[in-house]
Design a protein around this motif. Structure first.
Motif: not given
Length: 113
Positions: A62, A66, A70, A98-99, A101-103, A105-106, A109
């Motif tokens: 993930c 991402g 990006s 900026e990423m 939060d995405d990291i 979340k990966c 999850d």
């Protein structure tokens, strides 16, 4: 389990974002998500990330997807593939910040599966 997953995710996000503040230097091709994921798991990019072995492969996949999807430069991703942890293209640093939060979340999850 949620608390542990969040703590581990938080512990991963900061070093990962810092490790990815890479400099661009010369016309490299953009790696694929599969190539980057494999390099994080078993290659030179893994030395830069220094992720704990408890991070599931799904989280690494993930994160790699991402990053490739990006606006991080091709050169920065290529440097990462080569295990280079150098700094400081401002545009790449901004995208990586900026990423975070995405990291996170990966990782969260993947740990909750």
């Amino acid at each position: 389990m949620k608390i542990n997953a969040r703590r581990l995710a938080g512990a991963i996000v900061v070093p990962a974002v810092c490790a990815l503040a890479l400099s661009a230097c010369g016309g490299a091709e953009r790696p694929t998500a599969d190539e980057l994921s494999e390099s994080i798991k078993n290659g030179k990019a893994g030395e830069v990330f220094n992720l704990p072995s408890s991070v599931p492969d799904e989280a690494v996949d993930c994160i790699a997807k991402g990053l490739v999807d990006s606006d991080v430069s091709d050169e920065a991703l290529s440097n990462l593939m080569e295990g280079k942890d150098t700094t400081s293209e401002k545009a790449d640093e901004k995208v990586l910040d900026e990423m975070s939060d995405d990291i996170q979340k990966c990782v969260t999850d993947a740990l909750q599966q």
